[in-house]
Design an enzyme around this catalytic site. Structure first.
Site, short mmCIF file in Angstrom:
data_model
loop_
_atom_site.label_atom_id
_atom_site.label_comp_id
_atom_site.label_asym_id
_atom_site.label_seq_id
_atom_site.Cartn_x
_atom_site.Cartn_y
_atom_site.Cartn_z
N LYS A 36 0.83 -1.21 0.00
CA LYS A 36 0.00 0.00 0.00
C LYS A 36 0.86 1.26 0.00
CE LYS A 36 -3.91 -1.43 2.24
NZ LYS A 36 -4.23 -1.98 3.52
N ARG A 105 -3.73 2.78 8.24
CA ARG A 105 -3.95 1.48 7.62
C ARG A 105 -2.67 0.64 7.67
NH1 ARG A 105 -6.67 2.59 1.82
NH2 ARG A 105 -7.94 0.87 2.48
N GLY A 114 -6.46 -10.73 7.65
CA GLY A 114 -6.20 -11.10 9.04
C GLY A 114 -5.43 -10.04 9.79
N MET A 116 -4.71 -5.89 10.82
CA MET A 116 -5.56 -4.74 11.06
C MET A 116 -5.86 -4.04 9.74
SD MET A 116 -5.09 -1.37 13.32
CE MET A 116 -5.13 -0.16 12.03
N ARG A 349 -3.11 -1.54 -6.37
CA ARG A 349 -2.30 -2.76 -6.22
C ARG A 349 -2.58 -3.67 -7.41
NH1 ARG A 349 -5.67 -5.22 -1.11
NH2 ARG A 349 -7.68 -5.03 -2.09
N HIS A 471 1.53 -45.97 -9.22
CA HIS A 471 0.86 -46.44 -10.44
C HIS A 471 -0.35 -45.58 -10.76
CE1 HIS A 471 -2.00 -49.10 -12.57
NE2 HIS A 471 -0.91 -49.46 -13.23
N SER A 791 18.31 -40.58 -20.82
CA SER A 791 17.09 -39.92 -20.35
C SER A 791 16.97 -40.18 -18.86
CB SER A 791 15.88 -40.47 -21.09
OG SER A 791 14.72 -39.85 -20.59
N CYS A 874 12.62 -37.84 -18.29
CA CYS A 874 11.25 -38.33 -18.52
C CYS A 874 10.57 -38.74 -17.23
CB CYS A 874 11.24 -39.48 -19.51
SG CYS A 874 12.17 -40.91 -18.95
N TYR A 894 16.05 -31.70 -23.60
CA TYR A 894 14.58 -31.62 -23.55
C TYR A 894 14.05 -32.15 -22.22
CZ TYR A 894 14.66 -36.65 -24.30
OH TYR A 894 14.89 -37.98 -24.13
C1 PEP Z 1 11.40 -42.93 -13.89
O1 PEP Z 1 11.81 -43.81 -13.13
O2 PEP Z 1 11.58 -41.72 -13.69
C2 PEP Z 1 10.65 -43.30 -15.10
C3 PEP Z 1 10.29 -42.39 -15.97
O3 PEP Z 1 10.29 -44.61 -15.24
P1 PEP Z 1 9.04 -45.26 -14.48
O4 PEP Z 1 8.29 -44.19 -13.80
O5 PEP Z 1 8.26 -45.94 -15.54
O6 PEP Z 1 9.73 -46.21 -13.55
#
Ligand code: PEP
Ligand code: MG
Length: 921
Positions: A36, A105, A114, A116, A349, A471, A791, A874, A894
């Site tokens: 403020k 204020r 919460g 004043m 603001r 899973h 990866s 990944c 990537y």
């Molecule tokens: C991992 O372990 O990060 C992975 C991509 O393989 P998964 O989750 O299938 O074990």
């Protein structure tokens, strides 16, 4: 020299420059003056009509919290600033002839409920009230202002609930037979002020303070103290705001919106906070003070109607708000007052807005030239993009459900989106009822491949156990299915078809309707109103992401297992597949049967027959995936999970075999079940996650990975022949020793070459490996000799680096590690001191210190051994904005994430590039 604690708004910018030795940016201004105070200073500096004001710094509050006293010099500086305001307004504080009245204020760095709020009309007593009556030529008004002040001061500063005062006002109105406050007679108002003072005396044992300086001192102290009010602390805890920031105090000359028809007060957003549309959005209440708007006493006008009532003021207001937007280059939320035809700005603001509004406003501002494209890209939070891709519950509906006590439980926010349906505890039953058109929420203790068909027909999945990489979570994210996992607030009883909310004992049975929010982990009783907008319809978002693509250096691929997911991911902008979990292709029940045959095979012949059965399923899916990704790389990961996951559960088999032996020993089912149990027993492992899975399974189950490679290259060759540009990459999982890779690669490359020969066509391919075992990361140099790409499988890498089971840890201890443990100690304000073992869940956000160190080392040594090594990630971290920032910093090529996180990753990758551009440039 005493420190500077108090700054006049009109010179705050320059004076802070002097104090700091450099020109402060907005965040530095906010740190010292609060949001403020910084706004007041900025607006005053820009020449906007702001009543003269000054700010006592957050630093003064921090000092006050330590000692309970104003820091040395602060009060003197306050008095000096007050003098300056007196000079500018020509009025004097406490002067019976021409009194200065102020508002006081609070204002922290971020706006914080919460704390004043505001005390208006400070400086009033019997004498100044009288001169206010003369100056405004309105005695009624002066009494009204006085009684409001006594109420606010008693309530906000002294803690005597305003209800007591409202009650007296209510009685008076009843006595006078009137409905609204302005109808109360002058005599009535006078009497009321007397009653209010008496109430104060009765409650506090002393008179209402008539000395304006005493009033000011107490009000400032109350603002400081409100920083440590229970609600403020709770808010900071929840929002992870440090407790040692403190709040500033803003003292501002009073202007009155309740001085007749050409007066009023209002609040407005410079753009519609729900849609982002460029139009003033807000309301204006004639002849009223700010608190009347909040109290909802009368219905305010829409801000646009101000144009009809006071066109000149409206025009000026539009100009001022435009100026503010230009100055801050962001949507502003402003408060203003009109006093007898003069506009006064009281606050500005950054406007809070929905995700849709954030995108639209950023894009429009870029088109209007207010922001550069890069700034627009930085303006939208990746989480906001996430919100726009999933159905979500109407916030109002959620709030009401919570109020009704229908928030049943909270688990992990495993896969975003909103889902409502009847509770079903069995996958087959889910399929049956979904077939009849029912919306299902599948509730399981945890899920296994058996449950997948049931999950896929459901509107959402709720599990009691399992974490962010369980899973259930992985399958749900891959299929854009809302999922709340690891919800240990409930206990699931599949035998009885019910779950119980542990805290309340409330029982939810099959057929009851619940709603789950996979973006927050909340589970509600009943159906909640759901909202959704298709991605394709969100032109602004699509354009924003195309701007992000121009900026980012990290590639964004997707984890997709089936052609349908691959197509969707490509629509979302995926630049290839970073992980195709081929075992997910076996979710088709016929393919599952073939896998079981393969595992149960006793001879090579049987095994090959089973593998031949499996091959067409794989090949067909691979062809679909190559088609969807025409021209882009497709990483096929060889089968990874432990084989027993494809067989019935051991406990169930033991139960069935025992039952048949006792009740029906001649049953033809018995020998089959016994054989199955024998195989399951032979495969049983104490610790399957560290057991026969990944490349180990490929090495031990001869023929399996050869079949997969054959199916993959047949699909690639056949697609290539049809003119599709294929870029196949084969990934070998869970390598811990270079020789595992050597063995598998040689075997599989032979198959690849063989297939290409048979098909009479050559395709370019790569063989690489996942890095998901610490030893693999540590021996990257060796492994790189046999891999064209790496990866990072950071789900397993996190599991094995920490030694935390990715299936169990979150449900057992990990969430507690993140929430913190009560140490039994309290801090100076009486708050319990919590000890957090972990700041964040490492399965959600990559642990840079430990796991990240392995990643960095691996990248370095891998590239030293093979400079053109392609490296990506990944694991689930590939879709997490903070982890994406890390991936950018360590120079990965990537990130790969589930389809619905691809847009999030595109934005996060661009932001990482921009954030680190100056450091890199
Ligand atoms: C991992 O372990 O990060 C992975 C991509 O393989 P998964 O989750 O299938 O074990
Ligand atoms: Mg893995």
């Amino acid at each position: 020299m005493t420190r500077k604690w108090v700054y006049l708004s009109r010179s705050a910018g320059e004076e802070l420059t002097e104090t700091l030795g450099h020109k402060p940016d907005l965040s530095e201004m906010k740190n010292i003056f609060g949001g403020k105070g910084a706004g007041l200073a900025d607006m005053t500096g820009a020449g906007l009509p702001v009543p003269p004001s000054f700010t006592i710094t957050t630093e003064a509050c921090v000092e006050y919290m330590k000692t309970g006293e104003f820091p040395p010099g602060m009060w003197e500086q306050t008095l000096k600033a007050l003098k300056e305001i007196e000079r500018r307004t020509g009025r004097r504080f406490g002067d019976p002839e021409n009194p200065l009245l102020v508002s006081v204020r609070s204002g922290a760095r971020v706006s914080m409920p919460g704390m004043m709020d505001t005390v208006l009309n400070l400086g009033l007593n019997d004498e100044t009230r009288a001169s206010l009556a003369q100056l405004t030529d309105n005695e009624w008004f002066s009494y009204d202002a006085y009684r409001r002040f006594i109420t606010m001061f008693s309530d906000i500063v002294m803690g005597l609930d305003r209800e007591h005062f409202e009650k007296l006002l209510g009685e008076l109105k009843k006595k006078e037979g009137v409905k609204t406050d302005p109808e109360v007679s002058l005599e009535g108002m006078k009497g009321l002020v007397g009653q209010y003072k008496a109430l104060y005396r009765e409650h506090f044992g002393q008179d209402f303070p008539t000395d304006p300086y005493k009033q000011l001192e107490l009000a400032i102290k109350a603002v400081f103290a409100s920083w440590n009010g229970a609600r403020a602390i709770a808010y900071r805890e929840f929002n992870k705001i440090p407790h040692d920031w403190g709040t500033a105090v803003n003292v501002c000359t009073m202007v009155f919106g309740n001085l007749g028809e050409r007066s009023g007060t209002g609040v407005a957003f410079t753009r519609d906070p729900a849609t982002g549309e460029r139009r003033l959005y807000g309301e204006y209440l004639e002849n009223a003070q700010g608190e009347d708007v909040v109290a909802g006493i009368r219905t305010p006008l829409k801000i646009a109607q101000l144009q009809e009532v006071m066109p000149d003021i409206y025009e000026q207001f539009v100009r001022v708000t435009q100026q503010l937007e230009h100055h801050y280059r962001d949507v502003q939320d402003v408060e203003f007052t009109v006093e007898r035809g003069k506009l006064w700005m009281l606050q500005t603001r950054t406007g809070k807005r929905t995700a849709a509004a954030a995108v639209k406003a950023a894009m429009d501002m870029a088109r209007e030239g207010l922001l550069t494209r890069e700034e627009a890209v930085m303006r939208v939070k990746p989480e906001e993009v996430d919100q726009l891709l999933h159905p979500f519950f109407d916030p109002q509906a959620k709030l009401s459900a919570e109020k009704r006590g229908d928030l049943l439980a909270e688990g992990l926010d495993a896969s975003p989106g909103a889902g409502t349906g009847i509770v079903i505890f069995d996958a087959d039953r889910a399929i049956e009822l979904a077939g009849q058109g029912q919306a299902i929420i599948l509730v399981r203790p945890e899920t296994s491949p058996d449950d997948v068909p049931g999950m896929l027909v459901s509107k959402g999945v709720l599990t009691q156990h399992g974490g962010m990489t369980s899973h259930a979570a992985v399958v749900a994210r891959g299929n854009n299915l809302p999922c709340v996992a690891g919800c240990e607030d409930i206990s699931v009883d599949v035998e009885r078809n019910q779950f119980t909310v542990k805290a309340t004992g409330r029982v939810v049975e099959e057929g009851d309707v619940i709603s789950i929010d996979g973006g927050t982990g909340e589970v509600f009783w009943g159906a909640l109103n759901t909202l959704e907008v298709e991605y394709e319809e969100q032109q602004d978002l699509i354009e924003l992401l195309s701007w992000a693509d121009e900026v980012r250096t990290l590639g964004v691929r997707t984890n997709a297992d089936l052609p349908r997911d691959a197509r969707r991911a490509r629509q979302f902008g995926a630049e290839g597949i970073g992980l195709c979990r081929t075992e997910h292709m076996f979710f088709d029940p016929r393919a599952r049967d073939a896998v079981v045959h393969m595992i149960m095979a006793e001879t090579d012949e049987e095994r090959h027959a089973a593998l031949d059965e499996m091959l067409p399923f794989q090949e067909q899916d691979f062809e679909g995936v190559f088609e969807a990704m025409d021209g882009l790389p497709v990483i096929m990961r060889l089968i990874d999970p432990p084989m027993h996951e494809f067989l019935p559960a051991r406990e169930e088999l033991i139960e069935e075999v025992t039952r048949l032996r006792c009740t029906d020993p001649g049953s033809p089912e018995l020998p089959k079940k016994e054989k199955m149990l024998q195989v399951v027993n032979s495969m049983w492992e104490v610790n399957p996650m560290m057991g026969l899975r990944g490349c180990r399974a490929g090495i031990m189950y001869r023929g399996l990975t050869e079949m997969q490679t054959r199916a993959y290259f047949q699909a690639a060759c056949r697609c290539a022949r049809r003119g599709i540009k294929v870029v196949p990459e084969v990934m070998i999982p869970l390598v811990g020793h270079v020789n595992e890779l050597r063995l598998e690669r040689e075997k599989l490359e032979t198959v690849a070459k063989q297939v290409m020969k048979e098909e009479g066509i050559e395709v370019e391919y790569m063989f690489g490996t996942m890095i998901e075992i610490p030893r693999a990361a540590l021996t990257a140099g060796e492994i790189a000799q046999y891999a064209d790409f790496f990866s990072f499988g950071t789900n397993d890498l996190t599991q094995m680096t920490f030694g935390y089971s990715r299936d169990d840890a979150e449900g057992k201890f990990l969430i507690k590690y993140v929430d913190g443990f009560d140490t039994g100690e309290v801090d100076t304000e009486g708050r319990p001191v919590l000890f957090k073992i972990l700041e964040v869940n490492p399965f959600q956000t990559l642990d840079e210190v430990g796991v990240g160190r392995l990643v960095e080392l691996c990248v370095k040594e891998g590239r030293e051994a093979k400079p053109d090594l392609e490296i990506g990630i990944c694991g689930e971290h590939g879709g997490d904005p903070a982890s994406i920032d890390f991936c950018h910093r360590v120079g990965l090529d990537y990130v790969s994430c589930s389809p619905f996180r691809v847009p999030v990753a595109r934005l996060a990758a661009a932001q990482a590039t921009l954030r680190h551009a100056s450091a890199e440039g």
